[in-house]
Scaffold this motif. Structure first.
Motif, mmCIF file in Angstrom:
data_model
loop_
_atom_site.group_PDB
_atom_site.id
_atom_site.type_symbol
_atom_site.label_atom_id
_atom_site.label_comp_id
_atom_site.label_asym_id
_atom_site.label_seq_id
_atom_site.Cartn_x
_atom_site.Cartn_y
_atom_site.Cartn_z
ATOM 1 N N ARG A 119 -52.362 70.661 19.763
ATOM 2 C CA ARG A 119 -52.622 71.969 20.385
ATOM 3 C C ARG A 119 -51.345 72.547 20.991
ATOM 4 N N GLN A 120 -50.550 71.680 21.578
ATOM 5 C CA GLN A 120 -49.301 72.137 22.173
ATOM 6 C C GLN A 120 -48.333 72.593 21.073
ATOM 7 N N ALA A 121 -48.299 71.871 19.965
ATOM 8 C CA ALA A 121 -47.448 72.273 18.842
ATOM 9 C C ALA A 121 -47.898 73.620 18.286
ATOM 10 N N GLU A 122 -49.202 73.831 18.258
ATOM 11 C CA GLU A 122 -49.730 75.112 17.789
ATOM 12 C C GLU A 122 -49.295 76.235 18.730
ATOM 13 N N ARG A 123 -49.392 75.982 20.015
ATOM 14 C CA ARG A 123 -49.069 77.005 21.007
ATOM 15 C C ARG A 123 -47.562 77.297 21.033
ATOM 16 N N VAL A 124 -46.737 76.258 21.009
ATOM 17 C CA VAL A 124 -45.290 76.437 21.165
ATOM 18 C C VAL A 124 -44.626 76.835 19.855
ATOM 19 N N LEU A 125 -44.996 76.151 18.763
ATOM 20 C CA LEU A 125 -44.292 76.341 17.501
ATOM 21 C C LEU A 125 -45.036 77.222 16.499
ATOM 22 N N GLY A 126 -46.301 77.521 16.786
ATOM 23 C CA GLY A 126 -47.059 78.394 15.900
ATOM 24 C C GLY A 126 -47.562 77.719 14.646
ATOM 25 N N TRP A 127 -47.571 76.391 14.599
ATOM 26 C CA TRP A 127 -48.047 75.653 13.432
ATOM 27 C C TRP A 127 -49.561 75.481 13.511
ATOM 28 N N SER A 128 -50.196 75.322 12.389
ATOM 29 C CA SER A 128 -51.633 75.097 12.346
ATOM 30 C C SER A 128 -51.963 73.750 12.983
ATOM 31 N N ARG A 129 -52.861 73.769 13.928
ATOM 32 C CA ARG A 129 -53.252 72.542 14.623
ATOM 33 C C ARG A 129 -53.852 71.532 13.652
ATOM 34 N N ASP A 130 -54.644 72.008 12.705
ATOM 35 C CA ASP A 130 -55.265 71.104 11.732
ATOM 36 C C ASP A 130 -54.220 70.416 10.856
ATOM 37 N N THR A 131 -53.200 71.164 10.445
ATOM 38 C CA THR A 131 -52.141 70.591 9.623
ATOM 39 C C THR A 131 -51.366 69.538 10.402
ATOM 40 N N VAL A 132 -51.055 69.838 11.654
ATOM 41 C CA VAL A 132 -50.320 68.880 12.489
ATOM 42 C C VAL A 132 -51.157 67.627 12.708
ATOM 43 N N GLU A 133 -52.454 67.792 12.965
ATOM 44 C CA GLU A 133 -53.324 66.625 13.169
ATOM 45 C C GLU A 133 -53.391 65.767 11.917
ATOM 46 N N LEU A 134 -53.475 66.401 10.746
ATOM 47 C CA LEU A 134 -53.492 65.639 9.501
ATOM 48 C C LEU A 134 -52.182 64.882 9.325
#
Length: 121
Positions: free
Chosen positions: A49-64
């Protein structure tokens, strides 16, 4: 007042964030997920969630990507298996068979498996 998540995150400058976004945009598939997971672990304490907020990446992609790193198993999408042009021979089997027959009739090998022998002059 900043939240506890923002206090524990390693500070990234705007230029570093843009560089990470650019690097991520140049990759695809498993390479991108692996990169995003590594950056998330390093700079966001593994919080998607933090990566999504700071870097704009998809949370689902980062979790995978994080799950792939944790388990060592790389997920393959259905797109790789189901997309792309089929073989020409599969699209036109009648024509392919006719061409094979024509080619085989012109390339019959000598039954003795010897080339032409020259007679000495």
């Amino acid at each position: 007042m900043p939240s506890t998540a923002e206090l524990t995150m390693m500070p990234l400058s705007a230029s570093q964030i843009e560089d990470l976004k650019l690097a991520s945009s140049k990759m695809s598939g498993a390479n991108r997920r692996s990169f995003q997971a590594a950056i998330t672990l390093k700079h966001c304490q593994g919080n998607a969630r933090q990566a999504e907020r700071v870097l704009g990446w998809s949370r689902d992609t980062v979790e995978l990507g994080l799950h792939e790193q944790r388990t060592g198993i790389t997920c393959l999408g259905a797109q790789a298996a189901c997309c792309g042009n089929g073989l020409w021979e599969e699209k036109y089997p009648v024509v392919a068979e006719a061409l094979w027959a024509l080619a085989e009739s012109h390339c019959q090998q000598d039954p003795t498996f010897r080339g032409r022998s020259r007679t000495p002059d």
